[in-house]
Scaffold this active site. Structure first.
Site, PDB file in Angstrom:
ATOM      1  N   THR A   1      84.759  52.863  56.014  1.00 52.21           N
ATOM      2  CA  THR A   1      85.174  52.589  54.647  1.00 52.21           C
ATOM      3  C   THR A   1      84.233  53.298  53.686  1.00 52.21           C
ATOM      4  O   THR A   1      83.023  53.321  53.908  1.00 52.21           O
ATOM      5  CB  THR A   1      85.194  51.073  54.359  1.00 52.21           C
ATOM      6  OG1 THR A   1      85.578  50.855  53.000  1.00 52.21           O
ATOM      7  CG2 THR A   1      83.847  50.435  54.607  1.00 52.21           C
TER       8      THR A   1
ATOM      9  N   HIS B   1      77.065  40.698  66.144  1.00 54.92           N
ATOM     10  CA  HIS B   1      75.823  40.531  66.903  1.00 54.92           C
ATOM     11  C   HIS B   1      76.053  39.815  68.230  1.00 54.92           C
ATOM     12  O   HIS B   1      75.149  39.767  69.081  1.00 54.92           O
ATOM     13  CB  HIS B   1      74.812  39.745  66.068  1.00 54.92           C
ATOM     14  CG  HIS B   1      73.398  40.137  66.321  1.00 54.92           C
ATOM     15  ND1 HIS B   1      73.004  40.913  67.393  1.00 54.92           N
ATOM     16  CD2 HIS B   1      72.255  39.849  65.651  1.00 54.92           C
ATOM     17  CE1 HIS B   1      71.699  41.088  67.370  1.00 54.92           C
ATOM     18  NE2 HIS B   1      71.208  40.450  66.321  1.00 54.92           N
TER      19      HIS B   1
END
Length: 519
Positions: A438, A490
């Site tokens: 993006t 994560h």
């Protein structure tokens, strides 16, 4: 009779909102002619007519939210076939859903609720559990709207089935007297299971027929949020929920199994957060220079999906910066020749796509996704490119970007951008991305923390190029610098992998020859 149903709307899209009907009931339609417009958080989609004929029924109204596979409407023959599929003289056609049935559940022609097509006087006809959607294989019997001995008319709702998605009224397949209730309230039944038996014909007393509907209506009126059917009652009692705080979406405001599950989910989310004062129920008063505008369904969906992304993944963002000197020099030197040969301008995005692919090959977990307790590693590189439009952000996908050169990537991205702004992107063009890029820099962003496009495990944020002093070989130089941000899940990507990923992108952009040498 041909059904119009909600098509597949993308990998992460499970529902849509009816934007507007392009045809009205009774209109003649041609095969493949757009008849209704659906809106998702990604794009507006026109659903074509599956066959030529007359739009005989609109099952989902404008503004309704419908799930994949839900019934939108029906197309009948031009010759004047009956709207409900029950023309005079029809001795066994499947019973079509009534307007009161939810669009996710319908007994379609060929799999109707009548097990035996004969409907002669006194014939016993079984009421069968209809299909309630592609992924739904069973339902709970919520409430019988009539009792044994009651007279019912064809298509009159006789029993409610509840799934975790919707409440469905099952209509009587024939007119007659309800002889037996086979599946009791609270029981779990499979698709095709026998719910009850009706003795067909007009043998019952006329007074019974007159009393049936008022009795059912009275029970619906008397039904409140605290009078639960067995399925939601179990959930409420087992989890000690307060039914008065649950909004019922079923018939007459009843609380369905799906309502109870949604309330349980909200209660679980609330218990995991620090205690907060309850927000006032009534909206605040507006000032003299303020105005209140209701969020569009599209914007509400975007907000919900973004929040779901944050709540699902353990999102963390790491940063680096890149000296864009080499890329800008290459672009300046070859842009005219590049455009003359390929017919497209040489931009920065293709360099970032190529640099990201090289980094993904070295750190494959950024190109993977979590599926339950498994990790799915993807050995293909389909890069999503976020494009801003007036309706919201869409993410078309450059397929097999590792096999395409800079010119092919630039042409595809340029085409996506134009068609996105015109609302002409196809659904399949926004499915199956493995990684997203993006570019907030086009709007002047210096730094940001992008949100993951689930179920992907990584998204790269680009930002504006800004000249800054940097130290090179112990000398202060002014260089065009860009901050890069990698948001990653994560749960699957460790800090070492995330940092390594960004470093490789930095190295590839600061020395583009590495891309040519596959280093």
């Amino acid at each position: 009779m041909v059904e119009i149903r909600v098509p597949t709307l993308g990998e992460s899209v499970t529902e849509a909102t009816i934007g507007r009907w392009l045809k009205k009931e009774g209109d003649q339609v041609a095969a493949d002619e757009p008849v209704v417009e659906l809106e998702t958080d990604k794009v507006s989609v026109e659903v074509p007519a599956p066959a030529a004929g007359v739009l005989s029924k609109i099952a989902a109204k404008e503004g309704d939210t419908v799930e994949l596979g839900a019934l939108l409407g029906e197309i009948g023959e031009s010759s004047g076939a009956a709207v409900n599929g029950n023309a005079a003289g029809d001795e066994g056609g499947g019973v079509q859903p009534t307007d009161e049935q939810l669009t996710t559940a319908a007994a379609s022609p060929g799999e109707g609720t009548i097990k035996e097509s004969a409907t002669a006087e006194g014939e016993e006809v079984e009421i069968l559990a209809p299909s309630s959607g592609e992924s739904v294989t069973e339902a709970d019997v919520g409430e019988w709207l009539v009792k044994v001995g009651d007279y019912v008319k064809i298509d009159e709702p006789v029993v409610t089935l509840e799934t975790d998605k919707a409440a469905v009224d099952v209509p009587a397949p024939v007119s007659g007297v309800l002889k037996e209730i086979v599946a009791k309230e609270g029981e779990t039944v499979s698709v095709g299971a026998v719910l009850g038996i009706i003795t067909s014909g007009e043998a019952a007393a006329g007074s019974t027929a007159k009393e049936t509907k008022p009795q059912a209506a009275a029970s619906q009126v008397q039904q409140t949020n605290t009078e639960l059917s067995p399925a939601p009652r179990r959930i409420v009692e087992q989890n000690r929920l307060d039914p008065s705080n649950i909004e019922g979406t079923g018939r007459g405001g009843r609380i369905t199994k799906g309502d109870a599950l949604k309330a349980l989910e909200k209660a679980g989310a609330a218990s995991s957060e620090p205690a907060k004062a309850k927000a006032p129920v009534a909206p605040r008063e507006l000032g003299e220079r303020e105005e209140r505008v209701k969020m569009s369904r599209l914007r509400q969906t975007i907000a919900r999906r973004l929040k779901e992304s944050q709540e699902t993944a353990a999102q963390l963002t790491t940063f680096n910066d890149v000296d864009m000197t080499a890329v800008m020099q290459a672009r300046s030197k070859y842009k005219d020749l590049f455009e003359k040969k390929h017919g497209v301008k040489l931009g920065f995005m293709s360099f970032f796509v190529k640099a990201a692919i090289q980094a993904l090959k070295e750190v494959p977990e950024v190109n993977a996704e979590i599926d339950g307790t498994d990790i799915i590693y993807k050995n293909h590189y389909d890069i999503g490119i976020a494009v801003g439009t007036d309706k919201g952000l869409v993410v078309p996908v450059v397929r097999d970007a590792d096999e395409k050169n800079l010119a092919q990537i630039e042409k595809e991205i340029g085409d996506f951008g134009r068609r996105a702004r015109d609302g002409q992107l196809k659904l399949e063009e926004m499915q199956g991305g493995t990684f997203t890029i993006t570019n907030g820099g086009v709007y002047g962003s210096l730094m940001s923390t992008p949100i993951l496009n689930m179920p992907q495990s990584g998204i790269l944020g680009m930002h504006r190029i800004e000249k800054r002093p940097v130290v090179i070989n112990d000398e202060i130089k002014i260089r065009p610098m860009m901050y890069l941000a990698l948001t990653y899940d994560h749960r699957i990507v460790d800090g070492k992998g995330a940092v390594t990923f960004l470093v490789r992108i930095k190295e590839n952009l600061e020395d583009p020859q590495r891309l040519l040498l596959d280093l």
